[in-house]
Design an enzyme around this catalytic site. Sequence first.
Site, mmCIF file in Angstrom:
data_model
loop_
_atom_site.group_PDB
_atom_site.id
_atom_site.type_symbol
_atom_site.label_atom_id
_atom_site.label_comp_id
_atom_site.label_asym_id
_atom_site.label_seq_id
_atom_site.Cartn_x
_atom_site.Cartn_y
_atom_site.Cartn_z
ATOM 1 N NE ARG A 255 -2.049 -1.886 3.289
ATOM 2 C CZ ARG A 255 -2.507 -2.187 4.504
ATOM 3 N NH1 ARG A 255 -3.744 -1.913 4.839
ATOM 4 N NH2 ARG A 255 -1.729 -2.745 5.401
ATOM 5 C CE1 TYR B 56 1.960 -16.800 9.910
ATOM 6 C CE2 TYR B 56 1.755 -17.922 12.025
ATOM 7 C CZ TYR B 56 2.223 -16.868 11.265
ATOM 8 O OH TYR B 56 2.982 -15.878 11.865
ATOM 9 N N GLY C 137 6.000 -14.913 19.367
ATOM 10 C CA GLY C 137 4.687 -15.518 19.589
ATOM 11 C C GLY C 137 3.623 -14.461 19.336
HETATM 12 C C1 8X3 Z 1 2.135 -15.570 15.236
HETATM 13 C C2 8X3 Z 1 2.296 -16.451 16.413
HETATM 14 O O1 8X3 Z 1 1.021 -17.702 18.249
HETATM 15 O O2 8X3 Z 1 -0.083 -15.782 17.214
HETATM 16 O O3 8X3 Z 1 3.218 -15.630 14.397
HETATM 17 O O4 8X3 Z 1 0.179 -17.811 15.918
HETATM 18 S S1 8X3 Z 1 0.776 -16.961 16.974
#
Ligand code: 8X3
Length: 246
Positions: A23, A139, A170
């Site tokens: 963007r 993911y 996390g």
């Molecule tokens: C994100 C980590 O634990 O929210 O990359 O899936 S979590």
Amino acid sequence: MHLQGIAELLAEQGVTLILVARRRDKLIELSKKLQSKTSCYVCDCDLADTDSISEALDKIPQDFANIDVLINCAGAALGVGPAQEADWNDWQAMINVNCVGLAFITQRLLPNMVENNKGHVINIGSTAGTYPYKGGNIYGATKAFVKQLTLNIKADLLGTAVRVSNIEPGMVSDSEFSLVRFKGDADKANAVYEGIEALSSVDLANTVLWVLTQPPHVNINRVELMPINQAPQRTAYHKGTHKTES
Ligand code: 8X3
């Protein structure tokens, strides 16, 4: 977005920046915010599309062309459902941006770093690349790819002064990560972090800066960080019968 927190902290250090994302309006807004601290070049491209990345890289002006730090912080999670119900388009989109785009831009910029014997590639991975959880499916797999690519590039860079690191956060609450994952449902996106003081993009940016400012002989291979209120999930189990064909 992670990009903003990282760019703001690096701008404080006077680092010349190339801001890369899709963007253009957001990038221009960010570059205006940073212009009193450093010079920025805005490079709008679709990081899920290798032609778009290639075209954008070719247009980088000479003053900015000698790139010695690449921070791969684009990435997305789409959907929270189980693999058996997933939408292939979501999986493809995650593979495109988290794996293909990251690998492509890295492969394009690495030769210059090696030639100059100076540089650092910092990938933003995830704890999801190490610890499985329900709905993490592709993911987590893309982030495992990023982790292993980092370590394998490290092996290839032996004998050079170029560094490569994977930062694995996390839960980070102040980016669009969760909103994208829940496809714009803000209530569901915010509910994930309720009652948890999650990591912030500032925490992530501080980690990037720490990794970047180690003495030249130190390569931080991986950094894993979580909020105090998060822990790797225990092995999951299911009580009762499992489905069998009768
Ligand atoms: C994100 C980590 O634990 O929210 O990359 O899936 S979590």
